[in-house]
Design an enzyme around this catalytic site. Structure first.
Site, mmCIF file in Angstrom:
data_model
loop_
_atom_site.group_PDB
_atom_site.id
_atom_site.type_symbol
_atom_site.label_atom_id
_atom_site.label_comp_id
_atom_site.label_asym_id
_atom_site.label_seq_id
_atom_site.Cartn_x
_atom_site.Cartn_y
_atom_site.Cartn_z
ATOM 1 N N SER A 168 1.784 -5.616 3.273
ATOM 2 C CA SER A 168 3.236 -5.588 3.482
ATOM 3 C C SER A 168 3.940 -6.688 2.688
ATOM 4 O O SER A 168 5.094 -6.997 2.946
ATOM 5 C CB SER A 168 3.535 -5.731 4.981
ATOM 6 O OG SER A 168 2.788 -6.792 5.530
ATOM 7 N N HIS A 219 5.439 -5.308 8.627
ATOM 8 C CA HIS A 219 5.398 -6.690 9.101
ATOM 9 C C HIS A 219 5.638 -7.667 7.957
ATOM 10 O O HIS A 219 4.756 -8.414 7.552
ATOM 11 C CB HIS A 219 4.052 -6.973 9.773
ATOM 12 C CG HIS A 219 3.952 -6.302 11.109
ATOM 13 N ND1 HIS A 219 2.759 -5.918 11.671
ATOM 14 C CD2 HIS A 219 4.908 -5.946 11.995
ATOM 15 C CE1 HIS A 219 2.990 -5.357 12.840
ATOM 16 N NE2 HIS A 219 4.280 -5.352 13.060
ATOM 17 N N CYS A 254 -8.715 3.627 6.240
ATOM 18 C CA CYS A 254 -7.621 3.635 5.258
ATOM 19 C C CYS A 254 -8.092 3.044 3.925
ATOM 20 O O CYS A 254 -8.684 1.967 3.888
ATOM 21 C CB CYS A 254 -6.458 2.822 5.824
ATOM 22 S SG CYS A 254 -5.367 2.215 4.560
ATOM 23 N N HIS A 296 -0.543 -3.922 19.406
ATOM 24 C CA HIS A 296 0.013 -3.625 18.077
ATOM 25 C C HIS A 296 0.682 -2.247 18.101
ATOM 26 O O HIS A 296 0.166 -1.301 18.694
ATOM 27 C CB HIS A 296 -1.124 -3.655 17.052
ATOM 28 C CG HIS A 296 -0.658 -3.586 15.631
ATOM 29 N ND1 HIS A 296 -0.279 -2.404 15.041
ATOM 30 C CD2 HIS A 296 -0.504 -4.541 14.681
ATOM 31 C CE1 HIS A 296 0.082 -2.642 13.786
ATOM 32 N NE2 HIS A 296 -0.041 -3.931 13.544
ATOM 33 N N CYS A 341 0.851 -1.190 0.000
ATOM 34 C CA CYS A 341 0.000 0.000 0.000
ATOM 35 C C CYS A 341 0.891 1.247 0.000
ATOM 36 O O CYS A 341 2.125 1.143 0.087
ATOM 37 C CB CYS A 341 -0.887 -0.002 1.245
ATOM 38 S SG CYS A 341 0.087 0.010 2.757
ATOM 39 N N SER A 364 1.387 -9.937 10.621
ATOM 40 C CA SER A 364 0.760 -8.815 9.917
ATOM 41 C C SER A 364 -0.742 -8.792 10.191
ATOM 42 O O SER A 364 -1.467 -9.731 9.848
ATOM 43 C CB SER A 364 1.018 -8.962 8.412
ATOM 44 O OG SER A 364 0.110 -8.179 7.685
ATOM 45 N N GLU A 407 0.885 0.122 15.973
ATOM 46 C CA GLU A 407 0.098 1.264 15.502
ATOM 47 C C GLU A 407 -0.930 1.681 16.553
ATOM 48 O O GLU A 407 -1.137 2.872 16.787
ATOM 49 C CB GLU A 407 -0.615 0.919 14.187
ATOM 50 C CG GLU A 407 -1.342 2.138 13.611
ATOM 51 C CD GLU A 407 -2.195 1.788 12.415
ATOM 52 O OE1 GLU A 407 -1.735 1.026 11.538
ATOM 53 O OE2 GLU A 407 -3.338 2.276 12.358
HETATM 54 S S1 SF4 Z 1 -2.640 3.201 6.997
HETATM 55 FE FE1 SF4 Z 1 -1.504 1.273 7.033
HETATM 56 S S2 SF4 Z 1 -2.535 -0.027 5.506
HETATM 57 FE FE2 SF4 Z 1 -3.224 2.095 5.146
HETATM 58 S S3 SF4 Z 1 -1.850 2.908 3.569
HETATM 59 FE FE3 SF4 Z 1 -0.970 3.420 5.567
HETATM 60 S S4 SF4 Z 1 0.449 1.741 6.093
HETATM 61 FE FE4 SF4 Z 1 -0.905 1.041 4.440
#
Ligand code: SF4
Length: 414
Positions: A379, A84, A284, A177, A54, A313, A179
């Site tokens: 990923s 990941h 996203c 996680h 992505c 992941s 994030e």
């Molecule tokens: S938020 Fe996460 S899944 Fe979405 S584009 Fe960014 S890195 Fe990729």
């Protein structure tokens, strides 16, 4: 519109690029999420319309490789895994990158040994405010080589806006996680924040809102998922929902809808804007596209599905969950997990361990082609998918060559 990144060529795949380019030209607005089909004769491979790197992952990889190239004489650290994916991280390590922490936050390097001239790359998931501060105090600018995905930053910004307007933040994510840890940290700077992992957590919190749970029960369940000082009596009166960007988008939507309904039930439809903030714009695009394409892939039916990606992941594991509802599914890291025509090594999401299964590739007595659905996480390099396809084809000596299977995409007849 996401721009093209200069991802190292060894992650790219010419054949996957042919398919993706043809699909894009045919349907630039990405309305058609039906899978792409590679017809090898006795074998048909169905590829999800959207899969693989992505925007945020390509950005992070490009930054990491560029930093290495431009700074041959400096120590280059990654705060933790850049993404990941084991191949990407192993390659970076081979080129001299060192990790400061494991993905669970355990430190691998004593931060006191870091020097201001060292380079620290922040991965796509971002990092916590506390770590940004710690690095700054060591003389390292945490924003100079910051690969935090802009879509993650968008969530942080939204959480901060909510806090400033007096709303609490419900964060749909996995507490451990990276994030979610980063978003939680950025969120609680301004907003009381509660992490919910799933609909069960959501229903529990809603029960509390309706007076069906006690404070003791609330703290027992959410004690380590709330910001310091979170008071469920006052902090669940005005709220908005954001998510760890790789969670199932449909689940985040359902959780948000459940909280909205709870607020309407408690305060009435006329007062909803004072008690519930709409945050749909933080989902996203890549997660949404990959999940929609995987749904379409599963609906088109196959004998078996392979999902390619790192075993830690989050976004890949959600693709596995989607496939599992419709067909036998194997979650593999790369082509080396396909041991032979009979045996496959794969990650069992439910047992949280790798195991081997036999007879993964069905025999079809009626002579019809075997159909295999393939998708991959955000990923996962396209090259990995390419190698999985080649590995499967090696079990079909009568299969058409790849070039023939790709012809419809080269000729524009897909
Ligand atoms: S938020 Fe996460 S899944 Fe979405 S584009 Fe960014 S890195 Fe990729």
């Amino acid at each position: 519109m996401p721009r093209q990144f200069d991802v190292p060529s060894f992650y790219r795949s010419e054949s996957v690029a042919v398919i993706k380019t043809a699909r894009k030209l045919d349907d630039p607005r990405k309305k058609n999420v039906a899978p792409s089909v590679l017809d090898f004769g006795p074998l048909r491979i169905k590829l999800a319309r959207h899969f693989g790197f992505c925007f945020g992952v390509e950005n992070a990889i490009e930054i990491a490789y560029r930093v290495l190239e431009e700074n041959p004489n400096k120590r280059v650290y990654l705060l933790s895994e850049v993404i990941h994916n084991p191949q990407v991280n192993a390659d970076l390590v081979e080129r001299g990158v060192r990790f400061l922490m494991q993905t669970d936050g355990t430190r691998l390097v004593d931060f006191k040994t870091l020097k201001p001239e060292d380079i620290v790359i922040v991965p796509a998931f971002g990092t916590t405010v506390e770590l940004q501060k710690e690095l700054s105090e060591l003389g390292i600018d945490p924003y100079q080589y910051d690969a935090t995905c802009p879509f993650v930053e968008k969530v942080w910004k939204r959480a901060s806006e909510l806090g400033k307007k007096g709303f609490s933040v419900i964060l749909h994510g996995k507490r451990t996680h990276e994030e979610t840890r980063a978003t939680f940290s950025h969120s609680y700077q301004t907003a009381p924040t509660l992490i919910v992992f799933n609909m069960e957590d959501t229903e529990f919190a809603i029960d509390y809102i309706h007076g069906k749970k006690t404070r003791e029960e609330f703290f027992e369940r959410f004690g380590n998922s709330i910001s310091v000082g979170f008071d469920p009596d006052s902090d669940l009166e005005k709220l908005g929902v954001v998510n760890q960007t790789t969670m199932l988008a449909t689940e985040t939507k359902a959780i948000a809808a459940a909280f909205r309904a709870a607020m309407i039930e408690k305060y009435g439809e006329d007062s909803i804007k004072s008690h519930y903030a709409d945050t749909r714009d933080t989902l996203c695009y890549a997660t949404y596209e990959n999940q929609s394409a995987t749904r379409s892939l599963t609906e088109s039916g196959s004998d078996v599905a392979l999902v390619v990606g790192g075993y830690n992941s989050s976004n890949t594991s959600h693709l596995v969950e989607l496939c599992e509802t419709k067909m036998p599914t194997f979650y593999i890291r790369d082509e080396s997990e396909i041991i032979d025509r009979d045996t496959i090594r794969h990650f069992d999401l439910h047992q949280k361990q790798t195991r081997e299964s036999t007879q993964w590739l069905p025999e079809k007595a009626d002579g019809t082609p075997i159909e295999i659905s393939i998708t991959a996480g955000a990923s996962c390099p396209d090259r990995a998918v390419d190698k999985v396809i080649s590995r499967i084809c090696s079990f079909f000596p009568n299969a058409r060559p790849l070039d023939e299977a790709l012809a419809p995409y080269r000729d524009g007849n897909n």
